[in-house]
Design a protein around this motif. Sequence first.
Motif, PDB file in Angstrom:
ATOM      1  N   ALA A  97      84.981  31.270 -53.075  1.00  0.00           N
ATOM      2  CA  ALA A  97      84.032  32.486 -53.588  1.00  0.00           C
ATOM      3  C   ALA A  97      83.377  33.140 -52.453  1.00  0.00           C
ATOM      4  CB  ALA A  97      83.054  31.875 -54.770  1.00  0.00           C
ATOM      5  N   ILE A  98      83.481  32.509 -51.302  1.00  0.00           N
ATOM      6  CA  ILE A  98      82.531  33.414 -50.277  1.00  0.00           C
ATOM      7  C   ILE A  98      83.643  33.961 -49.504  1.00  0.00           C
ATOM      8  CG2 ILE A  98      81.586  32.818 -48.187  1.00  0.00           C
ATOM      9  CD1 ILE A  98      80.152  31.648 -50.698  1.00  0.00           C
ATOM     10  N   HIS A  99      83.253  35.424 -49.389  1.00  0.00           N
ATOM     11  CA  HIS A  99      84.060  36.468 -48.595  1.00  0.00           C
ATOM     12  C   HIS A  99      83.253  37.030 -47.629  1.00  0.00           C
ATOM     13  CE1 HIS A  99      86.593  35.989 -52.082  1.00  0.00           C
ATOM     14  NE2 HIS A  99      85.798  36.069 -52.708  1.00  0.00           N
ATOM     15  N   PRO A 100      83.592  36.893 -46.504  1.00  0.00           N
ATOM     16  CA  PRO A 100      82.677  37.296 -45.179  1.00  0.00           C
ATOM     17  C   PRO A 100      82.784  38.886 -45.050  1.00  0.00           C
ATOM     18  CG  PRO A 100      84.380  35.922 -44.309  1.00  0.00           C
ATOM     19  CD  PRO A 100      84.424  35.904 -45.754  1.00  0.00           C
ATOM     20  N   GLY A 101      81.578  39.136 -44.762  1.00  0.00           N
ATOM     21  CA  GLY A 101      81.662  40.861 -44.535  1.00  0.00           C
ATOM     22  C   GLY A 101      81.915  41.076 -43.052  1.00  0.00           C
ATOM     23  N   ALA A 102      82.016  42.321 -42.721  1.00  0.00           N
ATOM     24  CA  ALA A 102      82.299  42.751 -41.355  1.00  0.00           C
ATOM     25  C   ALA A 102      81.627  42.015 -40.181  1.00  0.00           C
ATOM     26  CB  ALA A 102      82.205  44.324 -41.210  1.00  0.00           C
ATOM     27  N   GLU A 103      80.285  41.821 -40.422  1.00  0.00           N
ATOM     28  CA  GLU A 103      79.462  41.430 -39.345  1.00  0.00           C
ATOM     29  C   GLU A 103      79.575  39.749 -39.200  1.00  0.00           C
ATOM     30  OE1 GLU A 103      74.936  40.973 -39.803  1.00  0.00           O
ATOM     31  OE2 GLU A 103      75.340  42.005 -41.619  1.00  0.00           O
ATOM     32  N   ILE A 104      80.324  39.095 -40.251  1.00  0.00           N
ATOM     33  CA  ILE A 104      80.653  37.704 -39.900  1.00  0.00           C
ATOM     34  C   ILE A 104      81.747  37.462 -39.193  1.00  0.00           C
ATOM     35  CG2 ILE A 104      80.609  35.537 -41.342  1.00  0.00           C
ATOM     36  CD1 ILE A 104      77.876  36.972 -41.072  1.00  0.00           C
ATOM     37  N   ALA A 105      81.778  36.657 -38.126  1.00  0.00           N
ATOM     38  CA  ALA A 105      82.932  36.263 -37.263  1.00  0.00           C
ATOM     39  C   ALA A 105      83.495  35.078 -37.927  1.00  0.00           C
ATOM     40  CB  ALA A 105      82.621  36.294 -35.933  1.00  0.00           C
ATOM     41  N   GLU A 106      82.875  34.190 -38.460  1.00  0.00           N
ATOM     42  CA  GLU A 106      83.262  32.727 -38.653  1.00  0.00           C
ATOM     43  C   GLU A 106      82.296  32.142 -39.711  1.00  0.00           C
ATOM     44  OE1 GLU A 106      84.812  28.960 -36.080  1.00  0.00           O
ATOM     45  OE2 GLU A 106      83.809  30.659 -35.330  1.00  0.00           O
ATOM     46  N   LEU A 107      82.905  31.586 -40.707  1.00  0.00           N
ATOM     47  CA  LEU A 107      82.228  30.660 -41.606  1.00  0.00           C
ATOM     48  C   LEU A 107      82.332  29.254 -41.263  1.00  0.00           C
ATOM     49  CD1 LEU A 107      83.097  32.202 -45.017  1.00  0.00           C
ATOM     50  CD2 LEU A 107      81.096  32.666 -43.822  1.00  0.00           C
ATOM     51  N   ARG A 108      81.658  28.460 -41.548  1.00  0.00           N
ATOM     52  CA  ARG A 108      81.676  26.829 -41.640  1.00  0.00           C
ATOM     53  C   ARG A 108      80.853  26.108 -42.344  1.00  0.00           C
ATOM     54  NH1 ARG A 108      80.817  24.575 -35.768  1.00  0.00           N
ATOM     55  NH2 ARG A 108      78.667  24.930 -36.093  1.00  0.00           N
ATOM     56  N   TRP A 109      81.380  25.444 -43.358  1.00  0.00           N
ATOM     57  CA  TRP A 109      80.840  24.451 -44.070  1.00  0.00           C
ATOM     58  C   TRP A 109      80.217  23.250 -43.319  1.00  0.00           C
ATOM     59  CZ3 TRP A 109      79.192  25.924 -48.777  1.00  0.00           C
ATOM     60  CH2 TRP A 109      79.646  27.067 -49.277  1.00  0.00           C
ATOM     61  N   LEU A 110      78.916  22.873 -43.294  1.00  0.00           N
ATOM     62  CA  LEU A 110      78.584  21.904 -42.333  1.00  0.00           C
ATOM     63  C   LEU A 110      78.007  20.607 -42.949  1.00  0.00           C
ATOM     64  CD1 LEU A 110      77.558  21.211 -39.263  1.00  0.00           C
ATOM     65  CD2 LEU A 110      75.355  22.137 -39.995  1.00  0.00           C
ATOM     66  N   ASP A 111      78.400  19.525 -42.889  1.00  0.00           N
ATOM     67  CA  ASP A 111      77.988  18.361 -43.379  1.00  0.00           C
ATOM     68  C   ASP A 111      76.536  17.966 -42.630  1.00  0.00           C
ATOM     69  OD1 ASP A 111      77.146  15.545 -43.797  1.00  0.00           O
ATOM     70  OD2 ASP A 111      79.041  14.889 -43.896  1.00  0.00           O
ATOM     71  N   PRO A 112      75.633  18.220 -43.006  1.00  0.00           N
ATOM     72  CA  PRO A 112      74.175  17.954 -42.533  1.00  0.00           C
ATOM     73  C   PRO A 112      74.167  16.439 -41.763  1.00  0.00           C
ATOM     74  CG  PRO A 112      73.793  18.855 -44.514  1.00  0.00           C
ATOM     75  CD  PRO A 112      75.331  18.259 -44.536  1.00  0.00           C
ATOM     76  N   SER A 113      74.650  15.331 -42.263  1.00  0.00           N
ATOM     77  CA  SER A 113      74.787  14.209 -41.690  1.00  0.00           C
ATOM     78  C   SER A 113      75.416  14.238 -40.172  1.00  0.00           C
ATOM     79  CB  SER A 113      75.107  13.155 -42.511  1.00  0.00           C
ATOM     80  OG  SER A 113      76.388  13.050 -42.798  1.00  0.00           O
ATOM     81  N   ARG A 114      76.141  15.239 -40.128  1.00  0.00           N
ATOM     82  CA  ARG A 114      77.053  15.179 -38.741  1.00  0.00           C
ATOM     83  C   ARG A 114      76.666  16.411 -37.888  1.00  0.00           C
ATOM     84  NH1 ARG A 114      82.921  13.767 -41.413  1.00  0.00           N
ATOM     85  NH2 ARG A 114      82.094  11.638 -41.868  1.00  0.00           N
TER      86      ARG A 114
END
Length: 135
Positions: A97-114
């Motif tokens: 459901a996440i659609h990056p706009g023009a100013e976003i180069a990269e998305l990353r889902w981060l496991d906080p424990s890592r």
Amino acid sequence: MKSVLKVSAVCLYDQKGRLLTVRKQGTSKFMHPGGKPEPGETAAEAGSRELSEEIGLSIAPEKLDLMGVWTGTAANESNTDIEATVFTAPGTWDPAAIHPGAEIAELRWLDPSRASGHDDLAPLLTEYVIPLLQA
């Protein structure tokens, strides 16, 4: 003397408990979706607007829960501190459901424990948000 930049940021989580981080065009650090409030905008209104602009999500400002307000080193601007008002978005989100706009180069889902295994996270994440999530 350092300048201070006010920003709003929003924590979003997927069903696995991972935190969405974004890297904006021309930068090297991953951070929350968010940005600077426009004149007359509340912190929550800025967070809501930035979610729409940066990742295509529409979440009403009143639905955002205040996590905290912190001052720290700006990730991508030299000799600058940020005063960040950080919110949590309700529920969990499907990465599709996440659609990056023009100013976003990269998305990353981060496991906080890592998170300690990443050297490309903004100071706001490493100094305030992630320690709070791990408490």
